[in-house]
Design a protein around this motif. Structure first.
Motif, PDB file in Angstrom:
ATOM      1  N   THR A   1       0.894  -1.176   0.163  1.00 15.29           N
ATOM      2  CA  THR A   1       0.180  -0.010  -0.145  1.00 15.29           C
ATOM      3  C   THR A   1       0.659   1.263   0.080  1.00 15.29           C
ATOM      4  OG1 THR A   1      -1.691  -1.170   0.971  1.00 15.29           O
ATOM      5  CG2 THR A   1      -1.855   1.117   1.397  1.00 15.29           C
TER       6      THR A   1
ATOM      7  N   GLN B   1      -7.647   0.352   0.047  1.00 16.06           N
ATOM      8  CA  GLN B   1      -7.728  -1.270   0.655  1.00 16.06           C
ATOM      9  C   GLN B   1      -8.975  -1.040   1.718  1.00 16.06           C
ATOM     10  OE1 GLN B   1      -4.043  -2.173   2.354  1.00 16.06           O
ATOM     11  NE2 GLN B   1      -4.776  -4.088   3.371  1.00 16.06           N
TER      12      GLN B   1
ATOM     13  N   ASP C   1      -6.054  -1.401  -4.673  1.00 15.19           N
ATOM     14  CA  ASP C   1      -5.670  -2.004  -3.892  1.00 15.19           C
ATOM     15  C   ASP C   1      -6.393  -2.983  -2.990  1.00 15.19           C
ATOM     16  OD1 ASP C   1      -4.219  -2.421  -1.301  1.00 15.19           O
ATOM     17  OD2 ASP C   1      -3.524  -0.243  -0.780  1.00 15.19           O
ATOM     18  N   GLU C   2      -5.982  -4.302  -3.151  1.00 13.66           N
ATOM     19  CA  GLU C   2      -7.117  -5.119  -2.657  1.00 13.66           C
ATOM     20  C   GLU C   2      -8.408  -5.411  -3.048  1.00 13.66           C
ATOM     21  OE1 GLU C   2      -5.969  -6.927   1.143  1.00 13.66           O
ATOM     22  OE2 GLU C   2      -4.074  -6.178   0.999  1.00 13.66           O
TER      23      GLU C   2
HETATM   24 MG   LIG Z   1      -1.940  -2.821   2.225  1.00 16.18          MG
END
Ligand SMILES: [Mg+2]
Ligand SMILES: Nc1ncnc2c1ncn2[C@@H]1O[C@H](COP(=O)(O)OP(=O)(O)OP(=O)(O)O)[C@@H](O)[C@H]1O
Lengths: 271, 352
Positions: free
Chosen positions: A46, A88, A180-181
């Motif tokens: 991240t 995220q 992000d994810e």
């Molecule tokens: Mg992360």
């Protein structure tokens, strides 16, 4: 490798006091690629994305986008260059409708400010709004969120919110989209949908994708290239097969040198 | 919430301020009724409506700042006052017609608001509150010293509104001036909120980090919000000046700033129409308290509690108590209560 990279990080280091979040990380992403960053929790994935989107400023090193040095560029200026992202931990505008959330993504493409906005019918703000609304509806159709477009974003279930966030990032018309994810916390069906959206974005919409993801199955399936971070350092980079076969990766990231590496990793990473 | 069967057929119809047919009918009916109000109501009642309109415009400005952008200001009354003096001064010094002085005073106040709003680009929460408190005191001090601008302690006489020979120097006529401005300012705010910059303000409030990633310049919008809020305060102040035909420094103190905050909270943070409801509530509440006291006057309770002497004190207490009660029981304000009532009637008699 034909074109010059759309994104390049050169010797990026990032420190928070004594914590070394990133140490001398260099990589590049080619136009049209799906590029994944993987690594254990706290590896600095991240942080890397934050350096690209401007949330963090690298302590050392440079970030180049389309050949231009953006290391010190204000975050709000990067949308205009063509960088979009999702977070995220969900970061929607909770009290706005889904539609308004996505329309915020159009911000840098809209020309009418507060003065002509207030006059609305005079001066063309209405025409502009409706034209962009039409394009936004295409995104809404693509991600199949028509039924919630008037819902307040903060009231939606998790999976839908993730999708709205993706819609908002797409609305920016980015050349490079940072995810992000995008599948964290989703069930199998939702994950499959999301993987399909990402592939469509890449193939049909022509966006370059940089993705952080823990689900090894998905990463193997849809990425062209993968970079592995561990304790803030890059320990491997290459095709998914190449990376999975790497001895360092097996030891550092997967914690074992098993034959069924990918499956185990997917299990270990599942929340 | 729209009733089933009320489908939109175009994006244009889907982006209107008043979404249902009934709400549009109600709007036009309400406006027609208001236009006829001077024929039916006395000067006192019209005066109340004029006050509601003026306070409503100022409250709407503060709501754009506090409710929509998520900032804070406890200096709104000073900007309201600045607009009042600016309009009077523009007329006397530059001989500009009053009708033009009002929007110009709004622009001047917006400029002052931008200056005092500049710290908002860096400060948040309590620190910003203190900075706006400083603005309140600095401006009050300026009012007291700048005799050329405010008339000093003696105050300043203002000219009545006049356009094409039509003088609006009584409640019956000035009512229309305020009504026109209320319509303009509220439609303007509703339009703002459905276009780029209005959405950007709300985005900054809801999640400033992702707003920034969407290309929104935080410092610009935080400051702009002060500019717009001050413009509204300035126009409202100018209307106030040409309504009373006299302005003096004392009126624009911090108590009025707090009252503006009360209107915004009671009406509903982040609601355009709620700002007007909150203003109406705040203007009418003292009337209700007064009426209650009058009803009790001379009775046993009055004699026992000596209400007569403490009525103004009671009024302040009632306002304070109402704000606290709203914060506890109705934090979303009158605007939400109104929506619930409308939703109830839409589904009546099947509402469960
Ligand atoms: Mg992360
Ligand atoms: N703002 C910050 N202040 C201090 N330390 C930070 C900050 N952001 C990240 N870190 C630290 O940097 C390291 C890398 O964090 P980062 O969030 O980039 O990891 P990650 O790879 O995204 O992990 P995860 O898989 O859990 O999301 C961690 O040790 C984290 O505690």
């Amino acid at each position: 490798m034909a074109a010059e990279p759309i994104l390049a990080a050169a010797h990026v280091s990032l420190r928070f006091g004594g914590v070394r979040a990133l140490t001398d990380v260099s990589f590049h992403v080619n136009p049209g690629e799906v590029f994944s960053i993987i690594g254990p929790n706290g590896a600095g994935k991240t942080s890397m994305v934050n350096c690209i989107s401007g949330r963090y400023r690298p302590t050392e090193g440079r970030v180049l986008f389309d050949g231009r040095d953006i290391t010190h560029l204000r975050p709000s200026r990067r949308a205009g260059l063509g960088i979009g992202r999702t977070f995220q931990n969900l970061a929607l505008f909770g009290h706005m409708t889904v539609l308004d959330n996505i329309m915020v993504g159009r911000h840098h493409l809209l020309r009418h400010g507060f003065a002509t906005g207030m006059l609305y019918w005079l001066g063309g703000a209405q025409r502009e709004e409706l034209a962009h609304r039409r394009e936004v509806e295409e995104i809404i159709d693509f991600l199949e969120i028509q039924h919630v477009r008037k819902a307040v974003a903060g009231t939606l279930p998790y999976g839908l919110r993730k999708r709205v966030e993706l819609a908002r990032a797409i609305a920016l018309k980015p050349k490079l989209i940072l995810l992000d994810e995008p599948m964290a916390g989703m069930n199998l069906e939702e994950k499959e949908d999301m993987a399909r959206y990402i592939l469509d974005l890449n193939e049909e919409w022509g966006m370059t994708v940089l993705m952080i993801e823990h689900d090894m199955g998905v990463v193997m399936d849809i990425s062209h290239r993968v970079m592995v971070l561990d304790f803030g350092r890059k320990i491997a980079e290459g095709t998914p097969e190449h990376v999975m076969a790497d001895e360092h990766v097996r030891r550092a990231y997967l914690g074992q040198a098993d034959e069924a590496v990918a499956e185990d990793a997917a299990e270990a990473a599942a929340p | 919430m729209t009733p089933a069967g009320d489908f939109r057929t175009s994006y244009r119809a889907d982006t209107t301020i008043f979404p249902t047919r009934n709400s549009r009918i109600a709007l036009w009916l309400g406006l027609a009724l208001l236009c006829a109000a001077p024929l039916a109501l006395g000067r006192y009642e019209l005066g109340l409506l004029v006050n509601i309109g003026i306070m409503g415009i100022a409250a709407l400005g503060l709501n754009i700042l506090v409710g929509f952008t998520g900032q804070i200001s406890i200096g709104h009354a000073a900007f309201f006052g600045f607009g009042a003096f600016a309009s009077a001064w523009l007329h006397d010094a530059a001989h500009i017609p009053v009708a033009l002085c009002i929007p110009l005073a709004g622009v001047m106040t917006a400029a002052v608001g931008l200056v005092f709003g500049a710290p908002a680009a860096r400060l948040k929460g309590l620190y910003l509150a203190i900075a706006t408190l400083a603005a309140q005191f600095i401006l009050e001090d300026f009012f007291a010293r700048a005799q050329w601008f405010t008339g000093g302690v003696a105050g300043r006489i203002t000219e009545p509104f006049e356009i094409l020979g039509w003088r609006a120097d009584r409640e019956e006529s000035f009512f229309y001036v305020v009504l026109a401005w209320v319509v303009i300012m509220f439609v303007g705010a509703a339009n703002l909120m459905r276009t780029r910059d209005g959405r950007a303000l709300v985005a900054v409030r809801d999640h400033y980090l992702s707003a920034e990633i969407m290309g929104i310049n935080l410092a610009y919008y935080r400051t702009l919000s002060f500019g717009i809020a001050s413009f509204y305060a300035g126009v409202a102040g100018a209307l106030y000046a040409h309504y009373l035909l006299f302005v003096s420094v004392e009126a624009f103190n911090i108590l009025l700033s707090i009252q503006f905050l009360g209107m915004v909270i009671i009406g509903g943070l982040g609601s355009v129409s709620g700002s007007l409801m909150g203003a109406a509530f705040m203007v009418l509440l003292p009337e209700v308290v007064q009426a209650g006291a009058d009803a009790l006057a001379g009775g046993a309770i009055d004699r026992a509690l000596r209400l007569g002497a403490s009525i103004s004190f009671l009024r302040e207490m009632a306002i304070g108590a109402v704000i606290i009660l709203f914060l506890i029981f109705e934090p979303d304000g009158l605007a939400r209560r109104w929506r619930l009532i409308k939703a109830y009637w839409k589904l009546y008699p099947y509402s469960h």
